[in-house]
Design a protein around this motif. Sequence first.
Motif, PDB file in Angstrom:
ATOM      1  N   ALA A   2      35.935 -30.868  22.643  1.00  8.33           N
ATOM      2  CA  ALA A   2      35.590 -30.018  22.052  1.00  8.33           C
ATOM      3  C   ALA A   2      35.069 -30.750  19.866  1.00  8.33           C
ATOM      4  O   ALA A   2      33.746 -29.347  19.498  1.00  8.33           O
ATOM      5  CB  ALA A   2      36.444 -29.335  21.931  1.00  8.33           C
ATOM      6  N   ALA A   3      35.577 -30.909  19.128  1.00  6.86           N
ATOM      7  CA  ALA A   3      35.968 -31.018  18.081  1.00  6.86           C
ATOM      8  C   ALA A   3      34.996 -31.755  17.467  1.00  6.86           C
ATOM      9  O   ALA A   3      33.277 -31.224  16.746  1.00  6.86           O
ATOM     10  CB  ALA A   3      36.588 -31.880  17.740  1.00  6.86           C
ATOM     11  N   MET A   4      34.154 -32.859  18.502  1.00  3.06           N
ATOM     12  CA  MET A   4      32.901 -33.542  18.361  1.00  3.06           C
ATOM     13  C   MET A   4      31.756 -32.510  18.427  1.00  3.06           C
ATOM     14  O   MET A   4      30.551 -32.375  17.433  1.00  3.06           O
ATOM     15  CB  MET A   4      32.446 -34.661  18.852  1.00  3.06           C
ATOM     16  N   ILE A  44      31.980 -29.348  18.145  1.00  6.20           N
ATOM     17  CA  ILE A  44      31.778 -28.434  17.306  1.00  6.20           C
ATOM     18  C   ILE A  44      30.615 -28.897  15.354  1.00  6.20           C
ATOM     19  O   ILE A  44      30.659 -28.263  14.940  1.00  6.20           O
ATOM     20  CB  ILE A  44      32.687 -27.722  16.555  1.00  6.20           C
ATOM     21  N   ILE A  45      31.356 -29.375  15.729  1.00  7.14           N
ATOM     22  CA  ILE A  45      31.071 -30.638  14.216  1.00  7.14           C
ATOM     23  C   ILE A  45      29.293 -31.467  13.997  1.00  7.14           C
ATOM     24  O   ILE A  45      28.834 -30.421  13.363  1.00  7.14           O
ATOM     25  CB  ILE A  45      31.535 -32.055  14.262  1.00  7.14           C
ATOM     26  N   LEU A  46      28.813 -31.326  15.778  1.00  5.00           N
ATOM     27  CA  LEU A  46      27.284 -31.821  15.059  1.00  5.00           C
ATOM     28  C   LEU A  46      27.028 -30.600  15.508  1.00  5.00           C
ATOM     29  O   LEU A  46      25.858 -29.783  15.040  1.00  5.00           O
ATOM     30  CB  LEU A  46      27.420 -32.306  16.821  1.00  5.00           C
ATOM     31  N   GLY A 101      28.235 -27.713  14.134  1.00  4.99           N
ATOM     32  CA  GLY A 101      28.005 -26.874  12.751  1.00  4.99           C
ATOM     33  C   GLY A 101      26.829 -27.938  11.798  1.00  4.99           C
ATOM     34  O   GLY A 101      26.312 -27.077  10.900  1.00  4.99           O
ATOM     35  N   ALA A 102      26.919 -28.999  11.589  1.00  2.00           N
ATOM     36  CA  ALA A 102      25.699 -30.479  11.208  1.00  2.00           C
ATOM     37  C   ALA A 102      24.288 -29.547  10.692  1.00  2.00           C
ATOM     38  O   ALA A 102      23.740 -29.573  10.680  1.00  2.00           O
ATOM     39  CB  ALA A 102      25.942 -31.714  11.173  1.00  2.00           C
TER      40      ALA A 102
END
Lengths: 442, 407
Positions: free
Chosen positions: B92-94, B96-98, B100-101
Amino acid sequence: MLAPVHQAYLLEARQMQALSFAVHIPLVCFGIAFPAIIMFVEWRALRTGDPLYRTLARRWSRVMAALFAVGVITGTLLSFEMGLLWPGFTAAFGSVFGLGFALEGFSFFLEAIFIGIYVYGWDRLKPRTHLLTGIPIVIAGFTGSLFVIAVDAWMNHPGGFRLHDGKVTDVRPLRALFGNSYLWHELIHMYIAGYIVTGFLLAAAYAVGRLRSRERPATRYERTALAIPLAIAALASPVQVVVGDWAARDVATTQPIKLAAIEGLYRTTRGAPEHVLGWYTAGQVKYGIKIPHLLSLLSFHSWNAKVIGLDTVPPSDRPPINIVRFSFQTMVGIGTMLAVLGLLTLVVMARTRRLPGNVWFYRAVAAAGPLSVVALIAGWVTTEVGRQPWVVYGVMRTSQAVTGAHGIPFGYGALVVVYLAVACAVVFILRRLARSPLPAAA
Amino acid sequence: MALHDVPLIFVLIGLTFYAVLAGADFGAGMWLLLAGPGEAGHHRREHAHTATAPVWEANHVWLIFVITVLWTAYPTVFGSIASTLALPMFGAAMGIILRGASYALYSGVRKGRELRATETVFALSSVIAPFFLGTLVGAVAARRVPVGNAAGRLFSSWVSPVPIYGGVLAVATGAYLAAVFLAGDARRRGEQDLEQAYRTRALAAGVLAGALAIGGLLVVRHDARPLYEGLVHHGHIAAPICSALAGVATLALVARRAYEPARVIAALAVAAIVVGWALAQSPILLPGLTVARAAAPHETLVLVVIAVLAGAVILFPSLGLLFGLTLRGRFDPGAPSPGPPAAPATGADRTAPLARVAGACALAGAGVLVFADAQWAHAVAVVALLAAVVLGFFALRPGELADEGDA
Ligand code: HDD
Ligand code: HEM
Ligand code: HEM
């Protein structure tokens, strides 16, 4: 409280945490300082009616929006990691420090809401109203730092609870977070660092542009975009030296072992000397420049004050000396150079009422941007690695906090790859935004 | 209800807001994949992007809210969940990061290949993030997370029918909510083709999500019997029924193009699922751990409740402002502009005294900070130093400074 488990990859877990912070922290500097800088420019636009300021403010607000988005996601990962990497820590002490993060959540709400309104509200809200919607962003940038640093300060100087049979009792979250003397130097030092980093990085971007196109005189737009952030950074960096000195005295009284690691002081000494540069090995600093009595003088304002050495605790309770020492010296070295550059800039600006014209000046500013980020990270490495082997100083070891899950090296590797991609994306966006045509100056 | 239940109610409210609002943002990202070709497809993608841009960050903070209240009020729970479910959580974190980026990249990319690549990453990560977040909820609901530091299995704790089903349901609901919201936004902007396109998508996704929800009961019955029994228990059955009714009602409303009420009813459908889950599980948080036993000490709970209530007083008016502006179309492209700033009043600046005051503040602040030891003296010194920076800045007048050439 969760029972501690064996974790073969504790070091990787710590490095993963450090990497995540090292990416988040430079970004949040822009969350701290950029809104105020942009508001100043917008205020100038309202006051003078000069379209140049409006163009500049709009342009910077687009950069702010992009950086904010990346700040949000890197911060989200950090909050996941509190459980992914350090479940023992959150499980044992969440009831003590967690309130800080819960309050932080509301500050993020305000920041995110008003950044949305501010960035999309150009030309949609009345000019004065639009300016006012910037104020909550500035406030949230401050409170956001306050609450999260309250947690870090508590980890370094824990209080507000008692341990009874390994269980936390008598919990007083407000005292733990805000009744902590350690909070204030960290907060002010970090807040000023936010302005230094944002100011010098922005100024550096325009200084590089200036050096690249030396054949033509800089436009008024370019000079304005350089002068405003540069003035802020130049004023803030001398102040940072004084605040840093205060931080060091707080460390000397509350975390003597961290100070001993910073200075490479093995034996408890009266009238302790200071060593500049050099390498710590076998209980002493080799190849350093020794200045007698200076450490006692700086830490306790007394020629012969006693300074605690590393020998007062067993080796298993000492942080990695050279990492801490090297980071600290890097920060102080860079900090001193930035302060000198800042003072020079102030003198020239005040005397001539113009920007300096010397090429070397622009080269120095171009270097100051990245160097200020190095100082920022080095400072945090000093604080966090200097706290080792404790996650909560003197109370819980990092090894008791770490997760028992398998696959940390895998996660760490994946994160490195993803963050490299994110870094490339950020550089790409910034270059594009810098080159895209100026929005119509109206 | 006791004090130790109150923060949990906050968590569930936060989770509902997150599922509805951020779920729709994720869904908007997913629809990029199914926007269709050509100029019309491009237009649909652009709409999905611009409609969520001003609000997604605020919507995202609900997740942070849920996590931080959880680890403050029920400390062992978050650590147990995150360490056992490390893989879906990291996934999930990955995502969210991708996401947002690639969102940030939008502001830099031009048309063509660059845009397509960015959109693809954005769309895929918009599926990944809610899927894994859904599996987290599913695994907790299926009681697969024991109390302890990584006490559950790394894979089998979530690679099983109910958690996976949770992920799929999260994706489908997000897609449905997004299509409803986007159709409503398109209608407000008077773009009929766009409205029609998203209305069709909403109806299709709604039928799919509804079928999944009903079929899911069989999955739950097979894989997580206690959860199933909790859900259909006679005192609790009202919640799933409400959810089903609300789901059908939104479909009818979308069919009639009444998008605004559909938004609200859809949110109710999600809330009813959350309530149903909470009732089915209460008073157990994790296997063997009741809410009462998991709760933090009294003083912490009191402070959390005060903090959240006080925060809500600031939060909801601010959210109201943001959503009011967005939903009234004030941020839409081509919305009316209030006109250029009024003519300014310029007065002569007198800054020489300012510079002297700034210098004095700096010296006094530095002296006191270095040589005084009392806390209050440090506070005074810091105020003086910050005042010196601010006054010095206005004394320098960096704006005018740039009007002249270089020295
Ligand atoms: C732009 C960045 C920057 C600059 C120029 C400086 N620092 Fe710094 N320093 C930081 C940014 C920073 C920080 C924001 O990274 C830290 C980490 C924790 C904190 O509170 O601030 C820090 C920590 C930190 C600590 C450890 C505090 C602790 O463990 O709580 C000390 C003793 C100093 N600093 C001292 C200095 C001195 C004497 C400086 C000047 C010459 C200096 N710093 C310049
Ligand atoms: C010195 C340390 C820190 C400072 C000064 C700081 C400050 C900030 C600021 C100003 C923001 C706003 C976003 C931006 O400007 O880009 C932010 C975002 C965020 N930070 Fe940090 N932070 C720090 C450390 C942490 C830590 C330790 C965590 C979690 C464990 C964290 C979690 C977050 C989260 C979740 C966000 C996103 C908020 C949102 O969704 O809007 N941060 N941080
Ligand atoms: C202000 C909020 C912060 C909080 C709550 C926080 C919390 C933590 C925690 C829980 C750990 C893991 C346990 C440990 O190794 O002791 C850690 C380690 C670490 N953090 Fe922080 N931190 C904060 C700010 C920062 C920042 C801004 C940096 C910047 C680079 C940083 C750098 C590190 C490093 C380098 C480590 C690893 C230390 C080691 O392995 O030796 N921290 N921090």
